[in-house]
Design an enzyme around this catalytic site. Structure first.
Site, PDB file in Angstrom:
ATOM      1  N   HIS A   1      44.704  47.894  67.312  1.00  0.00           N
ATOM      2  CA  HIS A   1      44.364  49.091  68.093  1.00  0.00           C
ATOM      3  C   HIS A   1      45.661  49.873  68.295  1.00  0.00           C
ATOM      4  O   HIS A   1      46.566  49.428  68.987  1.00  0.00           O
ATOM      5  CB  HIS A   1      43.772  48.643  69.438  1.00  0.00           C
ATOM      6  CG  HIS A   1      42.974  49.685  70.122  1.00  0.00           C
ATOM      7  ND1 HIS A   1      41.722  50.085  69.697  1.00  0.00           N
ATOM      8  CD2 HIS A   1      43.243  50.441  71.220  1.00  0.00           C
ATOM      9  CE1 HIS A   1      41.259  51.023  70.511  1.00  0.00           C
ATOM     10  NE2 HIS A   1      42.171  51.260  71.438  1.00  0.00           N
TER      11      HIS A   1
ATOM     12  N   LYS B   1      36.116  58.151  70.743  1.00  0.00           N
ATOM     13  CA  LYS B   1      37.424  58.665  71.152  1.00  0.00           C
ATOM     14  C   LYS B   1      38.410  58.288  70.057  1.00  0.00           C
ATOM     15  O   LYS B   1      38.513  57.118  69.681  1.00  0.00           O
ATOM     16  CB  LYS B   1      37.801  58.040  72.486  1.00  0.00           C
ATOM     17  CG  LYS B   1      39.197  58.355  72.964  1.00  0.00           C
ATOM     18  CD  LYS B   1      39.278  58.125  74.475  1.00  0.00           C
ATOM     19  CE  LYS B   1      40.487  57.310  74.862  1.00  0.00           C
ATOM     20  NZ  LYS B   1      40.652  57.202  76.320  1.00  0.00           N
TER      21      LYS B   1
ATOM     22  N   LYS C   1      42.233  58.019  68.762  1.00  0.00           N
ATOM     23  CA  LYS C   1      43.615  57.943  69.232  1.00  0.00           C
ATOM     24  C   LYS C   1      44.515  58.651  68.233  1.00  0.00           C
ATOM     25  O   LYS C   1      44.514  58.290  67.038  1.00  0.00           O
ATOM     26  CB  LYS C   1      44.030  56.480  69.361  1.00  0.00           C
ATOM     27  CG  LYS C   1      43.355  55.776  70.515  1.00  0.00           C
ATOM     28  CD  LYS C   1      43.880  56.296  71.834  1.00  0.00           C
ATOM     29  CE  LYS C   1      43.457  55.422  72.993  1.00  0.00           C
ATOM     30  NZ  LYS C   1      43.940  55.940  74.268  1.00  0.00           N
TER      31      LYS C   1
ATOM     32  N   ASP D   1      42.407  61.437  72.212  1.00  0.00           N
ATOM     33  CA  ASP D   1      43.431  61.048  73.193  1.00  0.00           C
ATOM     34  C   ASP D   1      44.795  60.985  72.508  1.00  0.00           C
ATOM     35  O   ASP D   1      45.006  60.164  71.612  1.00  0.00           O
ATOM     36  CB  ASP D   1      43.080  59.679  73.805  1.00  0.00           C
ATOM     37  CG  ASP D   1      43.994  59.325  74.990  1.00  0.00           C
ATOM     38  OD1 ASP D   1      44.908  60.113  75.294  1.00  0.00           O
ATOM     39  OD2 ASP D   1      43.757  58.268  75.599  1.00  0.00           O
TER      40      ASP D   1
ATOM     41  N   GLU E   1      42.366  64.447  75.694  1.00  0.00           N
ATOM     42  CA  GLU E   1      42.984  63.704  76.802  1.00  0.00           C
ATOM     43  C   GLU E   1      44.506  63.673  76.667  1.00  0.00           C
ATOM     44  O   GLU E   1      45.037  63.390  75.602  1.00  0.00           O
ATOM     45  CB  GLU E   1      42.411  62.283  76.744  1.00  0.00           C
ATOM     46  CG  GLU E   1      42.852  61.348  77.831  1.00  0.00           C
ATOM     47  CD  GLU E   1      42.081  60.015  77.745  1.00  0.00           C
ATOM     48  OE1 GLU E   1      41.020  59.954  77.072  1.00  0.00           O
ATOM     49  OE2 GLU E   1      42.544  59.040  78.339  1.00  0.00           O
TER      50      GLU E   1
ATOM     51  N   ASP F   1      44.971  61.890  82.162  1.00  0.00           N
ATOM     52  CA  ASP F   1      44.953  60.423  82.234  1.00  0.00           C
ATOM     53  C   ASP F   1      46.259  59.923  82.850  1.00  0.00           C
ATOM     54  O   ASP F   1      46.332  59.737  84.072  1.00  0.00           O
ATOM     55  CB  ASP F   1      44.709  59.812  80.848  1.00  0.00           C
ATOM     56  CG  ASP F   1      44.476  58.307  80.911  1.00  0.00           C
ATOM     57  OD1 ASP F   1      44.270  57.785  82.030  1.00  0.00           O
ATOM     58  OD2 ASP F   1      44.504  57.620  79.867  1.00  0.00           O
TER      59      ASP F   1
ATOM     60  N   LYS G   1      40.737  54.941  86.577  1.00  0.00           N
ATOM     61  CA  LYS G   1      41.030  53.563  86.151  1.00  0.00           C
ATOM     62  C   LYS G   1      41.631  52.765  87.291  1.00  0.00           C
ATOM     63  O   LYS G   1      42.542  53.235  87.970  1.00  0.00           O
ATOM     64  CB  LYS G   1      42.075  53.544  85.022  1.00  0.00           C
ATOM     65  CG  LYS G   1      41.724  54.315  83.803  1.00  0.00           C
ATOM     66  CD  LYS G   1      42.790  54.209  82.727  1.00  0.00           C
ATOM     67  CE  LYS G   1      42.373  55.100  81.574  1.00  0.00           C
ATOM     68  NZ  LYS G   1      43.301  55.126  80.470  1.00  0.00           N
TER      69      LYS G   1
ATOM     70  N   GLU H   1      34.265  54.641  79.104  1.00  0.00           N
ATOM     71  CA  GLU H   1      34.801  54.109  77.835  1.00  0.00           C
ATOM     72  C   GLU H   1      35.002  52.596  77.908  1.00  0.00           C
ATOM     73  O   GLU H   1      35.899  52.077  77.248  1.00  0.00           O
ATOM     74  CB  GLU H   1      36.115  54.814  77.486  1.00  0.00           C
ATOM     75  CG  GLU H   1      37.202  54.601  78.527  1.00  0.00           C
ATOM     76  CD  GLU H   1      38.548  55.238  78.180  1.00  0.00           C
ATOM     77  OE1 GLU H   1      38.576  56.158  77.337  1.00  0.00           O
ATOM     78  OE2 GLU H   1      39.559  54.807  78.751  1.00  0.00           O
TER      79      GLU H   1
HETATM   80  C1  MUC Z   1      43.993  55.380  77.363  1.00  0.00           C
HETATM   81  O1  MUC Z   1      45.021  56.017  77.320  1.00  0.00           O
HETATM   82  O2  MUC Z   1      42.953  55.984  77.534  1.00  0.00           O
HETATM   83  C2  MUC Z   1      41.837  53.144  76.750  1.00  0.00           C
HETATM   84  C3  MUC Z   1      41.154  52.976  75.636  1.00  0.00           C
HETATM   85  C4  MUC Z   1      42.047  53.010  74.601  1.00  0.00           C
HETATM   86  O3  MUC Z   1      41.786  52.922  73.425  1.00  0.00           O
HETATM   87  O4  MUC Z   1      43.285  53.210  75.094  1.00  0.00           O
HETATM   88  C5  MUC Z   1      43.222  53.132  76.471  1.00  0.00           C
HETATM   89  C6  MUC Z   1      44.133  53.897  77.297  1.00  0.00           C
HETATM   90 MG    MG Z   2      44.132  57.939  77.770  1.00  0.00          MG
END
Ligand code: MUC
Ligand code: MG
Length: 385
Positions: free
Chosen positions: A34, A179, A181, A210, A236, A261, A285, A339
């Protein structure tokens, strides 16, 4: 300090006194790598808190981290050390039904340490709920929903793999929002990757992006325009947490809504984001806010400012995800869903009966407290030696 601030002495129930707080570091492998802008994980690190009352009831909580002290400043090693040396001693002997007073003691014992405090407070809600025979959600104000739309995060960085992963989730009716990254590679490469994902999933899924603070303002502005064109629903934390001025400036020019975030930990942070009109949505969170009650306070400020709510995660197992769900269940509006896909990215969950994912939703577990039971065998198997 707390004794004079909270001088309530009447009706103390000795059976509710906190007798023991035990912490265990666990490392649970993930089903795939991840990758975020600033870290990558192949195993998730948690501190599991087991908090036992005089009545024999044990409550559980979980503090999640991502790649050591990289996503935030807390590492599992620091969380365990600070709970053992400072936070647990601050609440030992205190009654479990005085959760705000316990929170004040924790705040007096240690600055920030929000993931650690969140895990302890979750365990308190679990222990109290189990003692009284009610779900933690009932102690937090009761439910207005018992399931929440849940997205899945695509973060291998390989678009072919990500399209296949998303299609599998869609076919099994597990997730229809993804989502993505970004920020681990050059912006142009990320935009090309996003275009592939958007084209492959068009009409079947919604995309959220994000950046985990990866971009400077000019890059973010360019990428936001491209992502608007691709139909991305939400972006995000495009810029560093410290750059609220930049976030507000981008928001004023972006057709895509922006989510805060890493720039919102405390209620005061939330107030500042609201004051500056810097975000459309906030990600809630436990590891940031330091507990379920604090999460409610941040949500209240966001609601008052017209900022939408989203249920964020840090790849929690079903223990941490359940704690979040009990708070999310009681929010009047949770416009952007959540999420909490974490339980599904682990090779094995830490509870006897994992949370239920069905019809693109994650379900609030039934039963008293958090509604999940720690699997002691798995706890020992994944415990760090
Ligand atoms: C974040 O920054 O959102 C949550 C899910 C993910 O993949 O990373 C985290 C942290
Ligand atoms: Mg985030």
């Amino acid at each position: 300090m707390p004794d004079s601030t909270f001088p309530v002495q009447a009706d103390l129930r000795p059976d509710l006194a906190i007798r023991e707080v035990r912490t265990t570091i666990v490392d649970v492998p993930t089903v795939r790598r991840h990758k975020l802008s600033n870290t990558a994980v192949t195993a998730q690190g948690y501190v599991i808190v087991e908090l036992r009352l005089e009545n024999g009831v044990t409550g559980i909580g979980e503090a999640a981290t991502l790649g050591g002290p990289r996503w935030a400043e807390e590492s599992v090693e620091a969380i365990k050390a600070n709970i053992d040396a400072y936070l647990a001693p601050a609440i030992l002997g205190q009654p479990a039904d005085r959760i705000e007073a316990a929170g004040a003691r924790l705040d007096a014992a240690a600055k920030r340490n929000n993931a650690a405090k969140g895990a302890i407070e979750s365990a308190l809600f679990d222990a109290l709920g189990k003692t009284l025979g009610v779900p933690a959600a009932a102690l937090l104000g009761g439910v207005v929903r018992d399931r929440v739309p849940v997205l899945w995060t695509l973060a291998s960085g390989d678009p072919a793999q990500e399209i296949e992963e998303a299609q599998g989730k869609l076919e099994r009716r597990l997730h229809d929002t993804f989502k993505v990254k970004v920020g681990a590679q050059e912006p142009a490469a990320d935009m090309a990757r996003l275009r592939r994902l958007a084209a492959a999933l068009e009409g079947r899924a919604r995309l959220v992006v994000d950046a985990n603070q990866a971009w400077g303002r000019p890059v973010a502005l360019r990428c936001l325009a491209e992502m608007a064109e691709m139909g991305v629903a939400l972006v995000e934390q495009p810029v560093p947490a410290e750059d609220l001025t930049g976030l507000a400036a981008l928001r004023a020019r972006s057709a895509v809504p922006l989510m805060a975030d890493e720039c919102v930990f405390s209620a005061a942070d939330m107030l500042e984001v609201a004051r500056r009109d810097a975000a459309d949505v906030v990600s809630l969170k436990l590891v940031k806010h330091g507990g379920l009650r604090a999460l409610q306070r941040v949500a209240g400020i966001a609601e008052a400012a017209g900022i939408g709510l989203y249920g964020g995660c840090l790849l929690e197992s079903s223990v941490g995800a359940a704690a979040h769900l009990h708070a999310f269940a009681g929010l009047r509006a949770l416009e952007w869903g959540c999420e909490h896909f974490g339980p599904q990215i682990l090779v094995e969950d830490l509870v006897t009966e994992p949370l239920r994912f069905e019809d693109f939703h994650i379900h609030l577990p039934a039963g008293p407290g958090l509604g999940v039971t720690l699997d002691q065998d798995k706890l020992h198997r994944f415990a760090r030696r």
